[in-house]
Every structure is written in structure tokens, then in C-alpha cells.
Design a protein around this motif. Structure first.
Motif, mmCIF file in Angstrom:
data_model
loop_
_atom_site.group_PDB
_atom_site.id
_atom_site.type_symbol
_atom_site.label_atom_id
_atom_site.label_comp_id
_atom_site.label_asym_id
_atom_site.label_seq_id
_atom_site.Cartn_x
_atom_site.Cartn_y
_atom_site.Cartn_z
ATOM 1 N N LYS A 77 68.221 52.778 64.559
ATOM 2 C CA LYS A 77 68.641 54.283 64.295
ATOM 3 C C LYS A 77 67.433 55.356 64.752
ATOM 4 O O LYS A 77 67.760 56.416 64.981
ATOM 5 C CB LYS A 77 68.994 54.352 62.914
ATOM 6 N N CYS A 78 66.403 54.837 64.836
ATOM 7 C CA CYS A 78 65.250 55.571 64.968
ATOM 8 C C CYS A 78 64.944 55.408 66.488
ATOM 9 O O CYS A 78 64.679 56.577 67.225
ATOM 10 C CB CYS A 78 64.042 55.060 64.065
ATOM 11 N N PHE A 79 64.876 54.458 67.092
ATOM 12 C CA PHE A 79 64.517 54.169 68.605
ATOM 13 C C PHE A 79 65.308 52.978 69.191
ATOM 14 O O PHE A 79 65.268 51.886 68.553
ATOM 15 C CB PHE A 79 63.124 53.565 68.630
ATOM 16 N N SER A 80 66.227 53.256 70.143
ATOM 17 C CA SER A 80 67.163 52.144 70.437
ATOM 18 C C SER A 80 67.123 52.252 72.205
ATOM 19 O O SER A 80 68.224 51.955 72.725
ATOM 20 C CB SER A 80 68.674 52.261 70.056
ATOM 21 N N MET A 81 65.915 52.472 72.812
ATOM 22 C CA MET A 81 65.808 52.340 74.381
ATOM 23 C C MET A 81 66.043 50.893 74.677
ATOM 24 O O MET A 81 65.147 50.134 74.755
ATOM 25 C CB MET A 81 64.672 53.133 74.807
ATOM 26 N N PHE A 82 67.198 50.335 74.818
ATOM 27 C CA PHE A 82 67.331 48.995 75.050
ATOM 28 C C PHE A 82 66.846 48.218 76.180
ATOM 29 O O PHE A 82 66.629 47.076 76.222
ATOM 30 C CB PHE A 82 69.050 48.783 74.849
ATOM 31 N N ARG A 83 66.443 49.174 77.259
ATOM 32 C CA ARG A 83 65.564 48.507 78.461
ATOM 33 C C ARG A 83 64.295 47.948 77.974
ATOM 34 O O ARG A 83 63.801 46.971 78.302
ATOM 35 C CB ARG A 83 65.365 49.489 79.281
ATOM 36 N N LEU A 84 63.794 48.436 76.876
ATOM 37 C CA LEU A 84 62.502 47.776 76.238
ATOM 38 C C LEU A 84 62.963 46.813 75.312
ATOM 39 O O LEU A 84 62.023 46.074 74.818
ATOM 40 C CB LEU A 84 61.876 49.040 75.448
ATOM 41 N N TYR A 85 64.140 46.497 74.909
ATOM 42 C CA TYR A 85 64.353 45.248 73.882
ATOM 43 C C TYR A 85 63.915 43.947 74.237
ATOM 44 O O TYR A 85 63.516 43.214 73.278
ATOM 45 C CB TYR A 85 65.734 45.226 73.745
ATOM 46 N N PRO A 86 63.806 43.523 75.429
ATOM 47 C CA PRO A 86 63.247 42.271 75.644
ATOM 48 C C PRO A 86 61.803 42.345 75.434
ATOM 49 O O PRO A 86 61.207 41.245 74.813
ATOM 50 C CB PRO A 86 63.597 42.114 77.298
ATOM 51 N N LEU A 87 60.852 43.242 75.826
ATOM 52 C CA LEU A 87 59.820 43.396 75.236
ATOM 53 C C LEU A 87 59.316 43.450 74.074
ATOM 54 O O LEU A 87 58.778 42.535 73.440
ATOM 55 C CB LEU A 87 59.094 44.894 76.039
ATOM 56 N N MET A 88 60.209 44.222 73.200
ATOM 57 C CA MET A 88 60.057 44.419 71.797
ATOM 58 C C MET A 88 60.160 43.080 71.045
ATOM 59 O O MET A 88 59.673 42.453 69.923
ATOM 60 C CB MET A 88 60.795 45.801 71.237
ATOM 61 N N GLY A 89 61.418 42.069 71.824
ATOM 62 C CA GLY A 89 61.655 41.181 70.896
ATOM 63 C C GLY A 89 60.491 40.084 70.978
ATOM 64 O O GLY A 89 60.790 38.967 70.232
ATOM 65 N N GLU A 90 59.680 40.269 72.011
ATOM 66 C CA GLU A 90 58.434 39.242 71.943
ATOM 67 C C GLU A 90 57.526 39.490 70.900
ATOM 68 O O GLU A 90 56.618 38.518 70.581
ATOM 69 C CB GLU A 90 57.484 39.559 73.335
ATOM 70 N N HIS A 107 72.561 42.813 69.016
ATOM 71 C CA HIS A 107 72.924 41.456 69.389
ATOM 72 C C HIS A 107 72.751 41.204 70.974
ATOM 73 O O HIS A 107 72.429 40.280 71.351
ATOM 74 C CB HIS A 107 74.492 41.205 68.823
ATOM 75 N N GLU A 108 73.356 42.035 71.832
ATOM 76 C CA GLU A 108 73.626 41.823 73.341
ATOM 77 C C GLU A 108 72.176 42.364 73.902
ATOM 78 O O GLU A 108 71.929 41.501 74.992
ATOM 79 C CB GLU A 108 74.400 42.994 73.710
ATOM 80 N N GLU A 109 71.358 43.069 73.398
ATOM 81 C CA GLU A 109 69.927 43.312 74.086
ATOM 82 C C GLU A 109 68.788 42.664 73.823
ATOM 83 O O GLU A 109 67.870 42.402 74.374
ATOM 84 C CB GLU A 109 70.003 44.677 74.253
ATOM 85 N N MET A 110 68.699 42.050 72.343
ATOM 86 C CA MET A 110 67.495 41.560 71.976
ATOM 87 C C MET A 110 67.970 40.215 71.521
ATOM 88 O O MET A 110 67.317 39.290 71.916
ATOM 89 C CB MET A 110 66.800 42.316 70.752
ATOM 90 N N GLY A 111 69.034 40.037 70.930
ATOM 91 C CA GLY A 111 69.340 38.697 70.609
ATOM 92 C C GLY A 111 68.884 37.692 69.687
ATOM 93 O O GLY A 111 68.692 36.451 69.559
#
Length: 465
Positions: A77-90, A107-111
Motif C-alpha cells: 500500500k506504500c510502495f508497489s513499483m513492481f518492476r523492482l519486486y524481483p530485486l526487493m525479493g532478494e 503473488h505474480e511479481e514477487m512470488g
């Protein structure tokens, strides 16, 4: 020759430590100059996320996880720039959502781990949530009873949000106090049963907003005193969000010690759900001065808007940090910053500057990654542009949301994401690959129309590495 020759060190020679310090300062200043030039070269209004600063935040959050054993989730709800989800998921354990759409995005972008809480859930949404979330938190026992069968069938871990009735908010943050009288958020102790239903595996509280660990400790003591009798049957406790972990004065060690205490004492997993801490001070909003009008004071008309691009300025309210801007009467040149919308109260604030501001100047608002893009609207049909400044690859990523009408006649949010050497368009549920491009970046600017179609105008910029 009576006087021995003495070696005189030239004035410009310094010791190694001082030389390293000067070099570091020079590199820092050079980076700042390049960053400012890059920002001001962008079309406006434009959000920019600095990947290097985001990484600094992520590394600190990862440190907290490693030292304490906590699971840290991104509050989308604060930050959802999903292009960065793979990076944040690390670096993070997963995501937490406020409803079906954020849950789907995580679910779709970080998994990874995917949690969801909402004051109430629709039955049709719950059918999908139990398939894409591993933790679902209910706001009442009535909601739990309504949905417990489908959750049990899917094997989802369920919890209840509690209201510990311990307010730590002060002044301007009172609007964010879920422990205030009459709050709808969380179950008070008076409304708890003597024994928890056996399906309940966790308890959750979320009472903080931009606060340090001392307020968390205060809340925890109240929560522990009231609800610890239920802990013996639980598998996890969720301490919610509002933890400003990456702020410079945050007491990280106190947070780590608290999580260790909880895990060692009650033998449960501990979750934290920061939003701001993930992207704190990692974003900017670049805007251009379009005109200057005079009515008792000089008023700058910007192509950025408080109402459209930073709604919290009006809702909290607060005064956003501005690079090179000072308190209203601190410097010689004073201006009121406003926008090109028709809303008379669309005023960002009064600032002063060292130098005179002119039409065409670019201004840079800071700390604009959080609670900005996620709250955008197109009031008066103002444009938005989103970019990621990547120090690692010398590229800029551009994401542009637009509203598009589907065959069903419903409005859906669609994201256009363009990289330096590859482009694709992602809709709400599908992904289509477009042609590759080399050497340039497409900048997508949507001209939204009050009709069943939208026009996309494509601009080019060339980046020099």
C-alpha cells in the motif's frame, strides 16, 4: 654546507586518510551533480526511484531479518513499483496486501510469502485469495467465521487483528491512530472469546506510523499484557507496519532484541510489515515551473500537484521536502508552490530559496517513492511519469500507468514498462512482449480522454553512460 637539506612536503600533499576522505567527498559531490543533471533533464512531472538508495534500505532490513529471525514483508500500500519486486525479493521475505489487487500483484511479481488483511472481504475475492495467499488476517471474529471453511480447505494460515488500545500517535498523525476511540480496526480485548477458535494461528496489530522502536516497545507491552494468554496456541505474531527502520535515528538494536525476546519466550514466528522503511528517501518527484503569478506573494504554478501526485500533503497534512528549498522566511526569495489544477486549495506549501526562481526551472521534491505513486489520481487529467534510476546498469526504467477500457466495459489499471534494451506491456492479468529497442528509451505519456479510448504519445530520450 652547514644546514642539512630538509624535505619540504608540498602544500597539496596530504596524509592517506585525509586524501581518502577528500576523494570520497569529491566522488559524492560528483555523483550529486550528475544525479541533479539527470533528474532535471527528464520530462515532467516525473517520479524517480534511486536504486542505490533503495538497496541501502533493503540491506539494512535484511540485516534485521538475519540478526533477529523476523520475516519482513513489503507493505504494498506504500510502495508497489513492481518492476523492482524481483530485486526487493532478494532481501525481503515477501509482501503484504490490503485487498485482492495488491495480493494478486505480490503473488505474480514477487512470488514469496503473501499476506493479506482487510477490514472485510467479499466472498468472491476470498475464493481467489486462498489460492494466492498463505496468511489471511481478519478484522473481526464474524469475518473469520464467514470465511473459515474456505481458508481451512485451502490450508491457509489465518489470524485476527487486535486493537491493543494503546495510542502512541501524536498531533498530525492522529488521523492514522487505529487505537483511537471508535476505531474500526482490530478487535479489543473486551470482544475476545475466553478461548480462541483452534483455527486461529496468529495475532496481528498495526498501530504505528513513521515511529521509532520505543513506541513499538510501548505497544508490545500493552499487547503482551492483554493478549499473551492466547499465545500458547499461536504459530506467529505480526507486529504490523509503521516501523521507520531505515531512518537514521532508528534504534535497530532495540528492534532486534524485541524480536529475539518474542521468539525465544513464546516460540512463534514474528512478522514485520514496513512500507516506508523499504523506500524511505529513495525517490523524487521532478516538476517544472510553468508560470509565476502574484497575489500578495509570488506563487509558482507547477506541473505537479498536491492533489494528483502527493495527496498526503493535503490529507495528513504535511510539507514535503524540497531540494534547495527552505522554510518560508528563512531565505531571501519566498514562493508559494501550487499547481495547474482547478482546485483552489491545491497548494503544496510555502518555501524560500537562495536564488530567484524562474519559469522553466525544475524543482525536485524528495522522499517521493512512498505513499505517492500508489495514491495517484488523474484529477483534471494530469499526467504522470515513473522511472527507476539504476546506478548499477546506467539505465532508467520507465513505468506509466494508464486507465484502459476492456471489452467488458470495466476500467482496469494497465502498466507500460520500458527498459533500455527491451520493452513489454503488462496488463492486469496478461503479459505481451513487444519489439526490442536498443540505445534509447521510450517515454510513455498517456493523454487520458473522457471517452472509451486513450491516446499514447511516445517521446525519445538518449542516455549517455
Amino acid at each position: 654546507m652547514t644546514d642539512a637539506k630538509k624535505t619540504v612536503m608540498p602544500a597539496y600533499v596530504v596524509d592517506k586518510a585525509e586524501g581518502a576522505s577528500r576523494l570520497a567527498d569529491l566522488q559524492k559531490n560528483l555523483r550529486a551533480e550528475r544525479e541533479e543533471a539527470a533528474l532535471k533533464a527528464l520530462p515532467t512531472p516525473c517520479y524517480v526511484v534511486d536504486e542505490a538508495k533503495l538497496l541501502n534500505n533493503l540491506r539494512l532490513l535484511q540485516h534485521v531479518q538475519c540478526e533477529s529471525g523476523a520475516h519482513i514483508l513489503l507493505a504494498q500500500k506504500c510502495f508497489s513499483m513492481f518492476r523492482l519486486y524481483p530485486l526487493m525479493g532478494e532481501y525481503l521475505a515477501g509482501t503484504t496486501a490490503s485487498g485482492i489487487y495488491e495480493a494478486r500483484l505480490g503473488h505474480e511479481e514477487m512470488g514469496k510469502e503473501n499476506h493479506v488483511f482487510a477490514p472485510a472481504f467479499k466472498e468472491q475475492d476470498m475464493q481467489e485469495l486462498v489460492q494466492i495467499c498463505d496468511h489471511i488476517i481478519f478484522n473481526s471474529f464474524a469475518q473469520f467465521e464467514k470465511h473459515k471453511a474456505v481458508c481451512a480447505q485451502a490450508g491457509v494460515s489465518v489470524g485476527i487483528r487486535v486493537n491493543p488500545e494503546c495510542s502512541t500517535q501524536e498531533g498530525e498523525h492522529a488521523i492514522y491512530d487505529p487505537c483511537a476511540y471508535g476505531s474500526r480496526l482490530g478487535v479489543t480485548l473486551a470482544n475476545f472469546p475466553e478461548n480462541l477458535p483452534p483455527e486461529i494461528e496468529g495475532l496481528h496489530f498495526h498501530t504505528l506510523c513513521e515511529q521509532n522502536s520505543d513506541d513499538l516497545l510501548t505497544t508490545w507491552k500493552a499487547f503482551e499484557a492483554k493478549f499473551s494468554k492466547y499465545f500458547k496456541q499461536l504459530k506467529w505474531l505480526n507486529l504490523g507496519g509503521g516501523h521507520h527502520i531505515t531512518r537514521s535515528d532508528y534504534d535497530v538494536e532495540a528492534l532486534i532484541d524485541l524480536v529475539k525476546y518474542i521468539r525465544n519466550t513464546y516460540h512463534v514466528e514474528v512478522y514485520l510489515e514496513p512500507g516506508e522503511a523499504v523506500a524511505l528517501n529513495a525517490g523524487y518527484l521532478v516538476t517544472e515551473v510553468l508560470d509565476i503569478v502574484h497575489n500578495g506573494l509570488d506563487i509558482l504554478i507547477l506541473d505537479a500537484s498536491a492533489a494528483c501526485h502527493m495527496p498526503d500533503v493535503l490529507e495528513m497534512p504535511y510539507r514535503p521536502p524540497l531540494r534547495g528549498g527552505y522554510e518560508a522566511d528563512e531565505k531571501q526569495y519566498k514562493y508559494r508552490l501550487s499547481s495547474m489544477t482547478c482546485l483552489a486549495g491545491d497548494v503544496i506549501g510555502d518555501y524560500s530559496f537562495d536564488k530567484e526562481i524562474k519559469v522553466g526551472d525544475k524543482l525536485i521534491f524528495e522522499d517521493m517513492a512512498i505513499y505517492s505513486m500508489v495514491k495517484n489520481n488523474t484529477f483534471d487529467w494530469k499526467g504522470m511519469d515513473f522511472r527507476i534510476l539504476s546506478s548499477q546498469y546506467n539505465t532508467v526504467y520507465c513505468t506509466k500507468p494508464c486507465i484502459c477500457h476492456q471489452n467488458t466495459g470495466k476500467l482496469k489499471l494497465s502498466y507500460h514498462i520500458f527498459k533500455l534494451d527491451f520493452a513489454f506491456i503488462k496488463t492486469e492479468r496478461t503479459e505481451d512482449t513487444a519489439t526490442s529497442f536498443h540505445g534509447n528509451i521510450f517515454i510513455i505519456i498517456c493523454c487520458l480522454q473522457k471517452s472509451s479510448s486513450h491516446n499514447i504519445k511516445i517521446h525519445w530520450i538518449t542516455l549517455n553512460s
